[in-house]
Enzyme design. Structure first.
Site, short mmCIF file in Angstrom:
data_model
loop_
_atom_site.label_atom_id
_atom_site.label_comp_id
_atom_site.label_asym_id
_atom_site.label_seq_id
_atom_site.Cartn_x
_atom_site.Cartn_y
_atom_site.Cartn_z
CG HIS A 1 26.52 -23.26 19.52
ND1 HIS A 1 25.27 -23.69 19.83
CD2 HIS A 1 26.38 -21.95 19.20
CE1 HIS A 1 24.40 -22.71 19.70
NE2 HIS A 1 25.05 -21.63 19.30
CD GLU B 1 26.76 -21.87 23.26
OE1 GLU B 1 26.14 -20.92 22.72
OE2 GLU B 1 26.25 -22.96 23.48
#
Ligand SMILES: O=P(O)(O)OC[C@H]1O[C@@H](O)[C@H](O)[C@@H](O)[C@@H]1O
Length: 177
Positions: free
Chosen positions: A32, A136
């Protein structure tokens, strides 16, 4: 995690199934990573054009991205599938390009909550969404299954390079080669 001589940051993850009961273990994965940008409306992402994606805002329905580089004008939460190993985030205002290189991670999530959703996220200020973009490196469409004793390895390399312009356009060769 390693910091290279050119300032590139490499993250390597290893996940091993240590189950002693003989059972396999299945998981999805995403780094992330939040990238700081001058203004989300001025940013474009290259490397994901024309790819298929699952739209998290539409019950993961599958679509195909049309046209040019990805730009942003509203909330986005998409899982791009079978992405190239290199993706670039071009920030015109900062004249800076983030280059993402990845191994073992076929997909890429692109996320920005925009104004309305930002208000529901407690650790995000109302205007913060303008100044970041999540891209991501991920393995989502095809989850990873490990038998006991097996190991999976994923790798992400991040670097920031100055962008150059010619006739108002970025030279894609400098970014993606
Ligand atoms: O707060 P985190 O863990 O960084 O996650 C933010 C976002 O990450 C993305 O991967 C998801 O698709 C979004 O739905 C989610 O909101």
């Amino acid at each position: 995690m390693a910091l290279g001589t050119e300032g590139e940051l490499t993250l390597t993850s290893r996940i091993r199934n240590t189950n002693s009961d003989g059972k396999p273990f299945t998981f999805t994965f995403a780094y992330h990573t939040y990238f700081s940008v001058s203004d989300i409306s001025e940013v474009r992402v290259e490397g994901l054009e024309t790819l298929d994606y699952l739209d998290n805002l539409k019950n993961r329905e599958r679509f195909t991205e049309q046209g040019d580089a990805i730009t942003f004008e509203s909330e986005i939460d998409k899982i791009y599938l079978s992405t190239p190993t290199k993706i670039a985030i071009l920030d015109h205002e900062k004249k800076r390009t983030f280059v993402i290189r990845k191994d073992g991670l076929a997909d890429a999530v692109v996320w920005n909550p925009w104004d309305k959703k930002s208000k529901t996220i407690s650790d995000l200020g109302d205007e913060d969404y303008k100044h970041f973009l999540c891209v991501e490196a991920a393995a989502i469409e095809r989850p990873i299954t490990l038998k006991p004793g097996e190991e999976w390895k994923g790798r992400l390399e991040l670097s920031a390079v100055p962008s150059s312009y010619s006739s108002g356009q970025l030279d894609p060769k400098k970014v993606l080669e």
